[in-house]
Design an enzyme around this catalytic site. Sequence first.
Site, PDB file in Angstrom:
ATOM      1  N   ASN A 209     -11.495 -22.853  16.530  1.00  0.00           N
ATOM      2  CA  ASN A 209     -11.672 -23.226  15.127  1.00  0.00           C
ATOM      3  C   ASN A 209     -12.329 -24.596  15.039  1.00  0.00           C
ATOM      4  O   ASN A 209     -12.597 -25.231  16.056  1.00  0.00           O
ATOM      5  CB  ASN A 209     -10.335 -23.168  14.384  1.00  0.00           C
ATOM      6  N   ASP A 278      -4.313 -18.315  14.448  1.00  0.00           N
ATOM      7  CA  ASP A 278      -3.267 -17.385  14.023  1.00  0.00           C
ATOM      8  C   ASP A 278      -3.160 -16.153  14.922  1.00  0.00           C
ATOM      9  O   ASP A 278      -2.177 -15.430  14.859  1.00  0.00           O
ATOM     10  CB  ASP A 278      -3.524 -16.951  12.578  1.00  0.00           C
ATOM     11  N   LYS A 288     -15.501 -11.875  33.270  1.00  0.00           N
ATOM     12  CA  LYS A 288     -16.395 -11.951  32.106  1.00  0.00           C
ATOM     13  C   LYS A 288     -16.782 -10.527  31.690  1.00  0.00           C
ATOM     14  O   LYS A 288     -17.270  -9.754  32.528  1.00  0.00           O
ATOM     15  CB  LYS A 288     -17.649 -12.763  32.462  1.00  0.00           C
ATOM     16  N   PHE A 321       0.707 -29.285   7.704  1.00  0.00           N
ATOM     17  CA  PHE A 321      -0.542 -29.343   6.946  1.00  0.00           C
ATOM     18  C   PHE A 321      -0.818 -27.978   6.343  1.00  0.00           C
ATOM     19  O   PHE A 321      -0.392 -26.960   6.875  1.00  0.00           O
ATOM     20  CB  PHE A 321      -1.707 -29.743   7.860  1.00  0.00           C
ATOM     21  N   LYS A 335       4.255 -23.021   1.711  1.00  0.00           N
ATOM     22  CA  LYS A 335       4.414 -23.301   3.142  1.00  0.00           C
ATOM     23  C   LYS A 335       5.583 -24.242   3.378  1.00  0.00           C
ATOM     24  O   LYS A 335       6.355 -24.071   4.315  1.00  0.00           O
ATOM     25  CB  LYS A 335       3.132 -23.928   3.694  1.00  0.00           C
ATOM     26  N   LYS A 339       8.480 -22.726   5.685  1.00  0.00           N
ATOM     27  CA  LYS A 339       8.586 -23.257   7.043  1.00  0.00           C
ATOM     28  C   LYS A 339       9.657 -24.354   7.148  1.00  0.00           C
ATOM     29  O   LYS A 339       9.750 -25.021   8.175  1.00  0.00           O
ATOM     30  CB  LYS A 339       7.222 -23.781   7.508  1.00  0.00           C
TER      31      LYS A 339
HETATM   32  O1  C5P Z   1       0.184 -21.137   7.612  1.00  0.00           O
HETATM   33  P1  C5P Z   1      -0.853 -22.132   7.987  1.00  0.00           P
HETATM   34  O2  C5P Z   1      -1.533 -21.802   9.283  1.00  0.00           O
HETATM   35  O3  C5P Z   1      -1.836 -22.458   6.910  1.00  0.00           O
HETATM   36  O4  C5P Z   1      -0.006 -23.465   8.195  1.00  0.00           O
HETATM   37  C1  C5P Z   1      -0.572 -24.649   8.596  1.00  0.00           C
HETATM   38  C2  C5P Z   1       0.453 -25.502   9.264  1.00  0.00           C
HETATM   39  O5  C5P Z   1       1.207 -24.734  10.201  1.00  0.00           O
HETATM   40  C3  C5P Z   1      -0.183 -26.609  10.052  1.00  0.00           C
HETATM   41  O6  C5P Z   1       0.684 -27.718  10.032  1.00  0.00           O
HETATM   42  C4  C5P Z   1      -0.290 -25.994  11.444  1.00  0.00           C
HETATM   43  O7  C5P Z   1      -0.293 -26.997  12.436  1.00  0.00           O
HETATM   44  C5  C5P Z   1       0.935 -25.130  11.526  1.00  0.00           C
HETATM   45  N1  C5P Z   1       0.770 -23.880  12.309  1.00  0.00           N
HETATM   46  C6  C5P Z   1       1.551 -23.661  13.407  1.00  0.00           C
HETATM   47  N2  C5P Z   1       1.431 -22.493  14.128  1.00  0.00           N
HETATM   48  C7  C5P Z   1       0.560 -21.548  13.752  1.00  0.00           C
HETATM   49  C8  C5P Z   1      -0.247 -21.759  12.608  1.00  0.00           C
HETATM   50  C9  C5P Z   1      -0.113 -22.945  11.920  1.00  0.00           C
HETATM   51  O8  C5P Z   1       2.350 -24.523  13.755  1.00  0.00           O
HETATM   52  N3  C5P Z   1       0.454 -20.449  14.460  1.00  0.00           N
END
Ligand code: C5P
Length: 402
Positions: A209, A278, A288, A321, A335, A339
């Site tokens: 990303n 994600d 490869k 974030f 969130k 969370k």
């Molecule tokens: O749900 P989202 O990906 O938008 O959430 C963002 C927050 O969750 C960020 O603080 C990111 O570092 C954290 N995050 C995480 N593990 C993931 C996806 C996002 O800790 N797999």
Amino acid sequence: MNPGIKVVLGVTGGIAAYKGAELARKLMELGLGVQAVMTRNAEKFVTPLTFEALTGSPVIRAGLPEPGDDPMPHISVPRSASLMVIAPATAGIIGKMANGIADDTLSTMLLAADIPVIMAPAMNPAMYANQAVQENIARLKTRGVRFVGPSAGEVACGETGEGKLAPVEDIVSAVKEALNLKTDMDGLNVVVTAGGTREPIDAVRYIGNRSSGKMGVAIASAALRRGATVTLISGAMDVEPPTGVAFTQAMTADEMLNAVGEAFKTADMLIMSAAVGDYHVNGRSGGKVKKKEDWTISLAPNPDILMEMGKRKESQTLVGFAAETERAEEHGLEKLRNKNLDVVVINDVSRKDIGFNSDFNEVTIITKSGAVEKIPKSPKTTIAGKILDTALAVRDGSKPRT
Ligand code: C5P
């Protein structure tokens, strides 16, 4: 690297020049950027390479700039800095500054600088006691120059008296005082994640990303400056981790989960600014994969590290974030609740002038008690400070009252 606060460290020619190297290291560990400037004589005692290796930037040396260098470092360098520290300061540089003499890069810079100056003298005790030196120091003091030391003891030439460079810790304290550095994170263990994860598709390709790591590094540097012990866990970054952090690289979400999980056990605060992918690739190939017409990759969800830490949370303060493109506040708040966060930092990633890879951001910070603060477009270093202010306030507010 842009750690936000830059200090110009002038090193002049004395046996204590090697202690300037120790000072450079200590300042870097505070999360400060250090630009070393050496006089010709300083280079006889320590090489510029030492300072370059410690500070991560080329040393500015005496003499006129070479073609391709900044043509006017004596103007630009102090303008981009917050403080000049001369350590060790010889009788020569003290005399030049007191009398307005500008005959090399450092002395010229001192005259051009419109920022506070700290001098840490080091010289033979008889020289230090000399009336001319004392008058020069007194004159500089009236102009606001701060002096640290010298201390008394045996100096390099074997004589004893006042003339030894002050202990490096004393110079560091003077720097902290001059910069008005907060110490409100003293004793706190802060874990920061930064950068973007990369999930391998095969031996050479990956899904990644656009995170640059700048926001996380700004937070780590700011926490260091405020006295915290900082662990930085990062995926891929375009910037270097700051000196002074305990650094762990964790390229995939799984690796990051393990590293964060371990560090979380002893953490007081976790700030998850990493862009964690994600999904990971199902059935990843070890070699490869050959080019083909069509290639369908199947993805499986990654663990949500922040959600997991939200479940494990005891007394840790949790900051997450939320990068959103629409209805940013609403989604951010969701969130925060889902969370189990204490603070959520929401940024609108649909804008091109801020966010990814920029030195600027514009965020809304929301706390679990519903306090909302909108931070207008500002440098990421400023935003880092605001995030820490809020996280600390929430932390103090949630402590049982005595
Ligand atoms: O749900 P989202 O990906 O938008 O959430 C963002 C927050 O969750 C960020 O603080 C990111 O570092 C954290 N995050 C995480 N593990 C993931 C996806 C996002 O800790 N797999």
